[in-house]
Write a protein that holds these residues in place. Sequence first.
Motif, mmCIF file in Angstrom:
data_model
loop_
_atom_site.group_PDB
_atom_site.id
_atom_site.type_symbol
_atom_site.label_atom_id
_atom_site.label_comp_id
_atom_site.label_asym_id
_atom_site.label_seq_id
_atom_site.Cartn_x
_atom_site.Cartn_y
_atom_site.Cartn_z
ATOM 1 N N HIS A 1 -30.388 14.972 66.478
ATOM 2 C CA HIS A 1 -29.645 15.494 67.627
ATOM 3 C C HIS A 1 -29.424 16.988 67.518
ATOM 4 O O HIS A 1 -29.205 17.519 66.437
ATOM 5 C CB HIS A 1 -28.303 14.770 67.752
ATOM 6 C CG HIS A 1 -28.428 13.488 68.497
ATOM 7 N ND1 HIS A 1 -28.344 13.419 69.862
ATOM 8 C CD2 HIS A 1 -28.693 12.239 68.065
ATOM 9 C CE1 HIS A 1 -28.526 12.168 70.244
ATOM 10 N NE2 HIS A 1 -28.745 11.429 69.175
ATOM 11 N N MET B 1 -28.073 13.595 76.564
ATOM 12 C CA MET B 1 -26.885 12.733 76.615
ATOM 13 C C MET B 1 -25.622 13.573 76.640
ATOM 14 O O MET B 1 -25.621 14.738 76.239
ATOM 15 C CB MET B 1 -26.818 11.874 75.341
ATOM 16 C CG MET B 1 -27.917 10.854 75.191
ATOM 17 S SD MET B 1 -27.876 10.107 73.529
ATOM 18 C CE MET B 1 -26.480 9.004 73.668
ATOM 19 N N GLU C 1 -19.963 12.838 74.294
ATOM 20 C CA GLU C 1 -19.028 11.697 74.209
ATOM 21 C C GLU C 1 -19.771 10.371 74.118
ATOM 22 O O GLU C 1 -19.348 9.467 73.407
ATOM 23 C CB GLU C 1 -18.110 11.667 75.436
ATOM 24 C CG GLU C 1 -17.073 12.765 75.391
ATOM 25 C CD GLU C 1 -16.510 13.108 76.757
ATOM 26 O OE1 GLU C 1 -16.719 12.335 77.709
ATOM 27 O OE2 GLU C 1 -15.870 14.172 76.849
ATOM 28 N N GLU C 2 -20.869 10.287 74.840
ATOM 29 C CA GLU C 2 -21.705 9.083 74.853
ATOM 30 C C GLU C 2 -22.234 8.804 73.444
ATOM 31 O O GLU C 2 -22.242 7.684 72.964
ATOM 32 C CB GLU C 2 -22.873 9.360 75.785
ATOM 33 C CG GLU C 2 -23.396 8.229 76.591
ATOM 34 C CD GLU C 2 -24.571 8.716 77.461
ATOM 35 O OE1 GLU C 2 -25.516 7.951 77.556
ATOM 36 O OE2 GLU C 2 -24.515 9.849 77.986
ATOM 37 N N LEU C 3 -22.669 9.877 72.772
ATOM 38 C CA LEU C 3 -23.196 9.754 71.426
ATOM 39 C C LEU C 3 -22.106 9.314 70.469
ATOM 40 O O LEU C 3 -22.316 8.445 69.634
ATOM 41 C CB LEU C 3 -23.781 11.102 70.966
ATOM 42 C CG LEU C 3 -24.290 11.150 69.534
ATOM 43 C CD1 LEU C 3 -25.559 10.326 69.388
ATOM 44 C CD2 LEU C 3 -24.555 12.586 69.107
ATOM 45 N N GLU C 4 -20.907 9.893 70.637
ATOM 46 C CA GLU C 4 -19.775 9.521 69.763
ATOM 47 C C GLU C 4 -19.454 8.040 69.911
ATOM 48 O O GLU C 4 -19.196 7.359 68.938
ATOM 49 C CB GLU C 4 -18.563 10.399 70.072
ATOM 50 C CG GLU C 4 -18.725 11.786 69.454
ATOM 51 C CD GLU C 4 -17.776 12.830 70.012
ATOM 52 O OE1 GLU C 4 -17.008 12.497 70.942
ATOM 53 O OE2 GLU C 4 -17.825 13.979 69.528
ATOM 54 N N ASP C 5 -19.506 7.535 71.160
ATOM 55 C CA ASP C 5 -19.237 6.112 71.397
ATOM 56 C C ASP C 5 -20.281 5.253 70.686
ATOM 57 O O ASP C 5 -19.954 4.245 70.083
ATOM 58 C CB ASP C 5 -19.299 5.797 72.910
ATOM 59 C CG ASP C 5 -18.121 6.414 73.648
ATOM 60 O OD1 ASP C 5 -17.146 6.800 72.974
ATOM 61 O OD2 ASP C 5 -18.191 6.518 74.886
ATOM 62 N N GLU C 6 -21.531 5.705 70.775
ATOM 63 C CA GLU C 6 -22.637 4.965 70.192
ATOM 64 C C GLU C 6 -22.517 4.872 68.676
ATOM 65 O O GLU C 6 -22.870 3.876 68.067
ATOM 66 C CB GLU C 6 -23.944 5.704 70.530
ATOM 67 C CG GLU C 6 -25.131 4.820 70.749
ATOM 68 C CD GLU C 6 -26.306 5.624 71.293
ATOM 69 O OE1 GLU C 6 -26.894 6.351 70.494
ATOM 70 O OE2 GLU C 6 -26.621 5.495 72.497
ATOM 71 N N GLU C 7 -21.977 5.931 68.075
ATOM 72 C CA GLU C 7 -21.890 5.975 66.615
ATOM 73 C C GLU C 7 -20.687 5.221 66.057
ATOM 74 O O GLU C 7 -20.602 4.971 64.879
ATOM 75 C CB GLU C 7 -21.848 7.440 66.147
ATOM 76 C CG GLU C 7 -23.245 8.064 66.216
ATOM 77 C CD GLU C 7 -23.270 9.535 65.867
ATOM 78 O OE1 GLU C 7 -22.206 10.156 65.821
ATOM 79 O OE2 GLU C 7 -24.378 10.052 65.647
ATOM 80 N N GLU C 8 -19.740 4.864 66.931
ATOM 81 C CA GLU C 8 -18.547 4.166 66.470
ATOM 82 C C GLU C 8 -18.825 2.724 66.081
ATOM 83 O O GLU C 8 -19.759 2.129 66.574
ATOM 84 C CB GLU C 8 -17.465 4.198 67.570
ATOM 85 C CG GLU C 8 -16.573 5.419 67.412
ATOM 86 C CD GLU C 8 -15.706 5.665 68.652
ATOM 87 O OE1 GLU C 8 -15.501 4.716 69.431
ATOM 88 O OE2 GLU C 8 -15.277 6.794 68.813
#
Length: 160
Positions: free
Chosen positions: A86, A150, A153-160
Motif C-alpha cells: 500500500h 481505496m 478507513e476502508e483499509l483499516e477496517d479490513e485489517e481489523e
Amino acid sequence: MAIRNIREIGDGVLNKKCKEVKEMTPRTKELIEDMLETMYEANGVGLAAPQVGILKRIVVIDVTGEDPYVMVNPRILEVSGEQTGHEGCLSVPGKTGVVTRPNYVKAVAYNENMELYEVEGTELLARAICHEMDHLEGKLYVDMVEGRLMDVEELEDEEE
Ligand code: NI
C-alpha cells in the motif's frame, strides 16, 4: 521556516515535469527547509517540490522520523527486486492503493549544499524514493494502482 500549502490531486502543477536545480540559492534553501517542516507537520514520509507548487527537482524523504534525506536533482542508479504494498500520498489525502515498486534502490543526488551523495534503500525507503521521484516527472501513484484506489478507513477496517 514556514508550512506550505500542499497541492492536491486535480491541481495541474502535480502533472508537470520539474526542472533541474542549477545552483543553490537562499531561496531554494528556504524552500527545502519549508518542505521538511511541511512534510513533518503532515506526518508524511516524503514530499516533492511540485506538491508545494514549485517545479524544481527537489524531494525530501524521512521514513524513520529522524533521518531526513534532501535530494536535489536525484537520479536512480540501480534498482532490484520487487515489493507490492500500500502506498499513499499527501496530495491524495485519505486514499491508499497497492503499487509494485523495486525493493532496492540506489540513487545519487545533491544535498542542500549541492554536495553529491549516494542513497541506498530497501523496502519503505526504496518505495519512497521511487514515489517522490515520480512526482518530479508529473506522475502520481494513483495511475499505477493495482486494483482500485481505496479509502484509508476502508483499509483499516479490513485489517481489523
Ligand atoms: Ni506523493
